[in-house]
Design a protein around this motif. Sequence first.
Motif, short mmCIF file in Angstrom:
data_model
loop_
_atom_site.label_atom_id
_atom_site.label_comp_id
_atom_site.label_asym_id
_atom_site.label_seq_id
_atom_site.Cartn_x
_atom_site.Cartn_y
_atom_site.Cartn_z
N GLN A 1 10.16 22.67 -58.73
CA GLN A 1 9.31 22.76 -57.56
C GLN A 1 10.14 22.57 -56.30
O GLN A 1 11.27 22.07 -56.36
CB GLN A 1 8.20 21.71 -57.62
N ILE A 2 9.60 22.98 -55.17
CA ILE A 2 10.34 22.83 -53.92
C ILE A 2 9.72 21.70 -53.09
O ILE A 2 8.52 21.46 -53.12
CB ILE A 2 10.39 24.13 -53.10
N ALA A 3 10.59 21.02 -52.34
CA ALA A 3 10.17 19.94 -51.46
C ALA A 3 11.18 19.87 -50.32
O ALA A 3 12.27 20.44 -50.39
CB ALA A 3 10.10 18.61 -52.20
N ARG A 4 10.81 19.17 -49.26
CA ARG A 4 11.69 19.08 -48.10
C ARG A 4 12.30 17.68 -48.00
O ARG A 4 11.61 16.67 -48.20
CB ARG A 4 10.92 19.40 -46.82
N VAL A 5 13.58 17.64 -47.69
CA VAL A 5 14.29 16.36 -47.54
C VAL A 5 13.90 15.74 -46.21
O VAL A 5 14.05 16.35 -45.15
CB VAL A 5 15.81 16.57 -47.61
N THR A 6 13.41 14.50 -46.26
CA THR A 6 13.00 13.82 -45.03
C THR A 6 13.93 12.67 -44.66
O THR A 6 14.00 12.28 -43.49
CB THR A 6 11.57 13.27 -45.16
N VAL A 7 14.64 12.10 -45.64
CA VAL A 7 15.58 11.00 -45.37
C VAL A 7 16.77 11.14 -46.31
O VAL A 7 16.60 11.47 -47.49
CB VAL A 7 14.93 9.61 -45.56
N VAL A 8 17.97 10.90 -45.79
CA VAL A 8 19.17 10.81 -46.61
C VAL A 8 19.77 9.43 -46.38
O VAL A 8 20.03 9.05 -45.24
CB VAL A 8 20.21 11.90 -46.24
N VAL B 1 18.84 16.14 -43.96
CA VAL B 1 17.45 16.08 -43.50
C VAL B 1 17.02 17.45 -42.99
O VAL B 1 17.70 18.07 -42.17
CB VAL B 1 17.30 15.02 -42.39
N GLY B 2 15.87 17.92 -43.48
CA GLY B 2 15.35 19.23 -43.08
C GLY B 2 15.56 20.30 -44.12
O GLY B 2 14.93 21.37 -44.06
N ASP B 3 16.43 20.05 -45.11
CA ASP B 3 16.70 21.05 -46.15
C ASP B 3 15.51 21.16 -47.11
O ASP B 3 14.77 20.20 -47.33
CB ASP B 3 17.95 20.66 -46.95
N TRP B 4 15.39 22.35 -47.71
CA TRP B 4 14.44 22.57 -48.80
C TRP B 4 15.24 22.58 -50.11
O TRP B 4 16.29 23.23 -50.20
CB TRP B 4 13.70 23.90 -48.63
N GLN C 1 16.12 10.91 -40.13
CA GLN C 1 14.86 11.00 -40.85
C GLN C 1 13.92 11.98 -40.16
O GLN C 1 13.97 12.15 -38.94
CB GLN C 1 14.21 9.63 -40.96
N LEU C 2 13.10 12.62 -40.96
CA LEU C 2 12.12 13.57 -40.45
C LEU C 2 10.76 12.91 -40.42
O LEU C 2 10.31 12.33 -41.41
CB LEU C 2 12.10 14.82 -41.34
N ILE C 3 10.11 12.99 -39.27
CA ILE C 3 8.80 12.37 -39.06
C ILE C 3 7.78 13.45 -38.77
O ILE C 3 8.02 14.33 -37.94
CB ILE C 3 8.86 11.38 -37.88
N VAL C 4 6.65 13.41 -39.44
CA VAL C 4 5.56 14.36 -39.18
C VAL C 4 4.62 13.73 -38.16
O VAL C 4 4.03 12.67 -38.42
CB VAL C 4 4.80 14.71 -40.47
N LEU C 5 4.48 14.38 -37.01
CA LEU C 5 3.62 13.85 -35.95
C LEU C 5 2.16 14.20 -36.22
O LEU C 5 1.84 15.08 -37.02
CB LEU C 5 4.06 14.41 -34.60
N GLU C 6 1.29 13.51 -35.52
CA GLU C 6 -0.15 13.68 -35.73
C GLU C 6 -0.60 15.11 -35.46
O GLU C 6 -1.47 15.65 -36.15
CB GLU C 6 -0.92 12.71 -34.83
N GLN C 7 -0.01 15.77 -34.45
CA GLN C 7 -0.42 17.13 -34.12
C GLN C 7 0.17 18.17 -35.06
O GLN C 7 -0.09 19.37 -34.93
CB GLN C 7 -0.06 17.48 -32.67
#
Length: 348
Positions: A34-41, A76-79, A250-256
């Motif tokens: 499966q695929i996922a996105r890297v958010t923290v290294v 961070v940001g890689d799939w 790190q990648l953060i997903v904002l509320e918007q």
Amino acid sequence: MAEKIENTFMKLSELGLDRWFIDQAGEFCESGQQIARVTVVDRGWYTVRNEDGEVLARATGRFLHSTESTCDMPCVGDWVCLRYQDDGSAATIHAMLPRKSFLQRKFAGKRVELQMIAANVDAAFIVQSCNYDFNVSRLERYLVMVNEGRVEPLLILSKTDLVSADELEELIAEIRRAGINTRIIAISNITGSGLEEIREVMDCGRTYCIVGSSGVGKSTLINRLTGDDSLKTGAVGDSGEGRHTTVRRQLIVLEQGAMLIDTPGMREVGLLGVSEGMDDNFDDIQELSLSCRFSNCSHTSEPGCAVVKAIEEGDLQEEHFQNYLKLKMESDCNALSYAGKRKKKKTL
């Protein structure tokens, strides 16, 4: 299979997944992965995120063996393609999808290697404060790095509460005199001025990365955008200079729905093999060089040099041109050393 891919696309599109990555996944991911996105290294461990949440992952030995440099490792940001284990509470990374865009620099110090900062970034917020950190030459370095990675740049002048309106206007004028036409947003994390303008440029499903020196207010800006104090911030001294606090990317997903990548402050932005970024950032010099009498003009002492003429007539800043020469020489020298090192490694 087609239905499964379509479901994956619909669920992960909010994390920046698009049809291009779906096509790449069909080529690089094996059956059952499966695929996922890297958010923290963090020191060999990866936090990856899919539609169900985040889990910790490790790269397999086979994947590690297939990489030639640290740039081939996920950032961070890689799939990535992975297999989940322990009822989905852990995972192993087996492959990485190609990158659409990237931010990278030469490692700090004498090490002639490339260091990945972030991948698959739509736009980069280059932050400089209006007091101690303001430096046009350093700003040009960031712009070269960002343009080289096919990332859209946006300049943020922070700590405007520490300067007068006239001083801020002069700082912006200095940037424009250097031939930099990138959009500028002036902000204050104290008064909140300019923060709404940043929110307006951030679109759902797009990824933004914040880069800049230590202490310019990057973590505080992210806290303002997220509406909480999840990121630590350092105390500010009398000079308005903050302290370095971010220690990992790190990648953060904002509320918007927009995504924001926080990065540690950079004490230096070394360049290595950035020909495209140089051409994009110094396009005024590139355009002038087309009018030089000789196609291989070095823009120093040759007769009929359009660049030298522009400097003499005040149409081109001498400092801007000298910085161009300095960055080009640095990039070329590092690229030569890097190529020699890679060749020697392959020979061994």
